[in-house]
Design a protein around this motif. Structure first.
Motif, mmCIF file in Angstrom:
data_model
loop_
_atom_site.group_PDB
_atom_site.id
_atom_site.type_symbol
_atom_site.label_atom_id
_atom_site.label_comp_id
_atom_site.label_asym_id
_atom_site.label_seq_id
_atom_site.Cartn_x
_atom_site.Cartn_y
_atom_site.Cartn_z
ATOM 1 N N GLY A 52 87.303 -60.635 -73.621
ATOM 2 C CA GLY A 52 88.142 -59.806 -74.483
ATOM 3 C C GLY A 52 88.945 -58.772 -73.715
ATOM 4 N N LEU A 53 88.410 -58.328 -72.592
ATOM 5 C CA LEU A 53 89.119 -57.378 -71.738
ATOM 6 C C LEU A 53 90.117 -58.065 -70.806
ATOM 7 C CD1 LEU A 53 86.152 -55.051 -70.745
ATOM 8 C CD2 LEU A 53 88.060 -54.494 -72.275
ATOM 9 N N GLY A 54 90.063 -59.400 -70.770
ATOM 10 C CA GLY A 54 90.958 -60.146 -69.895
ATOM 11 C C GLY A 54 90.547 -60.102 -68.437
ATOM 12 N N ALA A 55 89.285 -59.751 -68.157
ATOM 13 C CA ALA A 55 88.813 -59.629 -66.773
ATOM 14 C C ALA A 55 88.375 -60.974 -66.192
ATOM 15 C CB ALA A 55 87.667 -58.628 -66.695
ATOM 16 N N ALA A 56 87.959 -61.910 -67.038
ATOM 17 C CA ALA A 56 87.520 -63.251 -66.619
ATOM 18 C C ALA A 56 87.338 -64.095 -67.880
ATOM 19 C CB ALA A 56 86.202 -63.175 -65.841
ATOM 20 N N THR A 57 87.202 -65.404 -67.687
ATOM 21 C CA THR A 57 86.906 -66.267 -68.827
ATOM 22 C C THR A 57 85.405 -66.224 -69.097
ATOM 23 O OG1 THR A 57 86.479 -68.256 -67.529
ATOM 24 C CG2 THR A 57 88.782 -67.828 -68.164
ATOM 25 N N ALA A 58 85.016 -66.562 -70.296
ATOM 26 C CA ALA A 58 83.595 -66.580 -70.658
ATOM 27 C C ALA A 58 82.807 -67.499 -69.727
ATOM 28 C CB ALA A 58 83.422 -66.998 -72.118
ATOM 29 N N ASP A 59 83.418 -68.616 -69.330
ATOM 30 C CA ASP A 59 82.732 -69.564 -68.441
ATOM 31 C C ASP A 59 82.473 -68.987 -67.052
ATOM 32 O OD1 ASP A 59 82.595 -71.491 -70.408
ATOM 33 O OD2 ASP A 59 84.409 -72.534 -69.739
ATOM 34 N N ASP A 60 83.246 -67.986 -66.654
ATOM 35 C CA ASP A 60 83.070 -67.365 -65.343
ATOM 36 C C ASP A 60 81.988 -66.283 -65.339
ATOM 37 O OD1 ASP A 60 85.025 -68.907 -64.077
ATOM 38 O OD2 ASP A 60 86.615 -67.515 -64.670
ATOM 39 N N VAL A 61 81.495 -65.908 -66.521
ATOM 40 C CA VAL A 61 80.504 -64.842 -66.641
ATOM 41 C C VAL A 61 79.107 -65.440 -66.666
ATOM 42 C CG1 VAL A 61 79.664 -62.955 -68.106
ATOM 43 C CG2 VAL A 61 82.134 -63.379 -67.882
ATOM 44 N N SER A 62 78.238 -64.897 -65.815
ATOM 45 C CA SER A 62 76.840 -65.343 -65.796
ATOM 46 C C SER A 62 75.935 -64.133 -65.627
ATOM 47 C CB SER A 62 76.611 -66.350 -64.669
ATOM 48 O OG SER A 62 76.876 -65.747 -63.420
ATOM 49 N N SER A 63 74.660 -64.335 -65.850
ATOM 50 C CA SER A 63 73.691 -63.254 -65.726
ATOM 51 C C SER A 63 73.519 -62.850 -64.268
ATOM 52 C CB SER A 63 72.344 -63.698 -66.298
ATOM 53 O OG SER A 63 71.383 -62.695 -66.054
ATOM 54 N N PRO A 64 73.548 -61.552 -63.989
ATOM 55 C CA PRO A 64 73.330 -61.093 -62.619
ATOM 56 C C PRO A 64 71.855 -60.802 -62.311
ATOM 57 C CG PRO A 64 74.128 -59.291 -63.952
ATOM 58 C CD PRO A 64 74.062 -60.507 -64.843
ATOM 59 N N THR A 65 70.950 -61.526 -62.957
ATOM 60 C CA THR A 65 69.523 -61.269 -62.781
ATOM 61 C C THR A 65 69.110 -61.282 -61.321
ATOM 62 O OG1 THR A 65 69.011 -62.166 -64.960
ATOM 63 C CG2 THR A 65 67.204 -62.052 -63.393
ATOM 64 N N PHE A 66 69.602 -62.216 -60.534
ATOM 65 C CA PHE A 66 69.170 -62.323 -59.145
ATOM 66 C C PHE A 66 70.117 -61.621 -58.176
ATOM 67 C CE2 PHE A 66 67.050 -65.758 -61.351
ATOM 68 C CZ PHE A 66 65.742 -65.490 -60.997
ATOM 69 N N THR A 67 71.412 -61.571 -58.502
ATOM 70 C CA THR A 67 72.369 -60.901 -57.623
ATOM 71 C C THR A 67 72.480 -59.411 -57.944
ATOM 72 O OG1 THR A 67 74.164 -61.483 -59.112
ATOM 73 C CG2 THR A 67 73.745 -62.975 -57.269
ATOM 74 N N LEU A 68 72.015 -59.014 -59.094
ATOM 75 C CA LEU A 68 71.979 -57.647 -59.614
ATOM 76 C C LEU A 68 73.320 -57.127 -60.119
ATOM 77 C CD1 LEU A 68 69.510 -55.940 -57.118
ATOM 78 C CD2 LEU A 68 68.996 -57.115 -59.267
ATOM 79 N N ILE A 69 74.428 -57.468 -59.464
ATOM 80 C CA ILE A 69 75.739 -56.968 -59.903
ATOM 81 C C ILE A 69 76.773 -58.084 -59.817
ATOM 82 C CG2 ILE A 69 77.614 -55.323 -59.470
ATOM 83 C CD1 ILE A 69 75.580 -53.547 -58.018
ATOM 84 N N HIS A 70 77.527 -58.241 -60.895
ATOM 85 C CA HIS A 70 78.709 -59.099 -60.877
ATOM 86 C C HIS A 70 79.917 -58.221 -61.169
ATOM 87 C CE1 HIS A 70 76.460 -63.100 -61.924
ATOM 88 N NE2 HIS A 70 76.230 -62.688 -60.699
ATOM 89 N N GLU A 71 81.021 -58.525 -60.513
ATOM 90 C CA GLU A 71 82.270 -57.794 -60.714
ATOM 91 C C GLU A 71 83.309 -58.745 -61.292
ATOM 92 O OE1 GLU A 71 83.242 -56.416 -56.806
ATOM 93 O OE2 GLU A 71 81.582 -54.978 -56.764
ATOM 94 N N TYR A 72 84.077 -58.240 -62.270
ATOM 95 C CA TYR A 72 85.110 -59.057 -62.898
ATOM 96 C C TYR A 72 86.425 -58.289 -62.931
ATOM 97 C CZ TYR A 72 81.041 -61.704 -64.385
ATOM 98 O OH TYR A 72 79.871 -62.421 -64.398
ATOM 99 N N GLY A 73 87.503 -59.024 -62.744
ATOM 100 C CA GLY A 73 88.844 -58.451 -62.784
ATOM 101 C C GLY A 73 89.377 -58.227 -61.388
ATOM 102 N N GLU A 74 90.699 -58.154 -61.310
ATOM 103 C CA GLU A 74 91.374 -57.935 -60.028
ATOM 104 C C GLU A 74 92.481 -56.923 -60.256
ATOM 105 O OE1 GLU A 74 91.395 -58.159 -56.267
ATOM 106 O OE2 GLU A 74 90.036 -59.525 -57.243
ATOM 107 N N PRO A 75 92.313 -55.642 -59.962
ATOM 108 C CA PRO A 75 91.117 -55.047 -59.370
ATOM 109 C C PRO A 75 89.949 -55.051 -60.356
ATOM 110 C CG PRO A 75 92.631 -53.318 -60.042
ATOM 111 C CD PRO A 75 93.332 -54.636 -60.296
ATOM 112 N N VAL A 76 88.765 -54.739 -59.875
ATOM 113 C CA VAL A 76 87.562 -54.794 -60.706
ATOM 114 C C VAL A 76 87.707 -53.864 -61.901
ATOM 115 C CG1 VAL A 76 85.076 -54.391 -60.783
ATOM 116 C CG2 VAL A 76 86.101 -55.393 -58.737
ATOM 117 N N SER A 77 87.563 -54.434 -63.097
ATOM 118 C CA SER A 77 87.629 -53.631 -64.316
ATOM 119 C C SER A 77 86.317 -53.663 -65.085
ATOM 120 C CB SER A 77 88.771 -54.116 -65.207
ATOM 121 O OG SER A 77 88.603 -55.485 -65.537
#
Length: 145
Positions: A52-77
């Protein structure tokens, strides 16, 4: 002062659509807590918010359980942070959460309620719960001091 709204969804798709709608109402810069049990739909809601924010598609979003942090958007939003695997405030502080809070972005935090002393006073809290037969109750609460 606080405001509160409650929604109900009946599928993952409805939860994503609600997330996209909420994205337009949530602060573009600030902290949003995603609170609920494992498997209740926190990441599903996040997919909708990020899209909804236009930072990434839903398919590009995953749980950061193991990586702890995911960043979306260019620049990161949007920063999507999962504190589930962390046990102490010291571990959370080493993650650099204070620096993330200073970024001009939305910070979506899962399991942050476990570390209340580290959270900003002004935030949005989204509580997700399973009701019955695939019904999710989603309560959005704005907290401001």
């Amino acid at each position: 002062m606080s405001a509160e709204f409650t929604f109900e969804t009946h599928s993952d798709e409805e939860t994503r659509v609600l997330g996209a709608a909420l994205a337009k109402q949530l602060p573009k810069r600030g902290v949003v807590l995603l609170i609920g049990n494992l498997g209740v739909g926190k990441t599903t809601l996040t997919k909708g918010i990020v899209e909804g924010l236009g930072a990434a598609t839903a398919d590009d979003v995953s749980s950061p359980t193991f990586t702890l942090i995911h960043e979306y958007g260019e620049p990161v939003s949007v920063y999507h942070v999962d504190l589930y695997r962390l046990d102490t405030e010291e571990e959370v502080q080493r993650l650099g959460l204070d620096e993330i809070f200073e970024q001009p972005a939305m910070i979506l935090l899962e399991w942050a309620e476990r570390f209340p002393r580290l959270l900003p006073a002004e935030r949005v809290e989204i509580y997700l719960s399973d009701e019955s037969n695939d019904v999710r109750k989603i309560r959005v609460r704005t907290v401001a001091i």
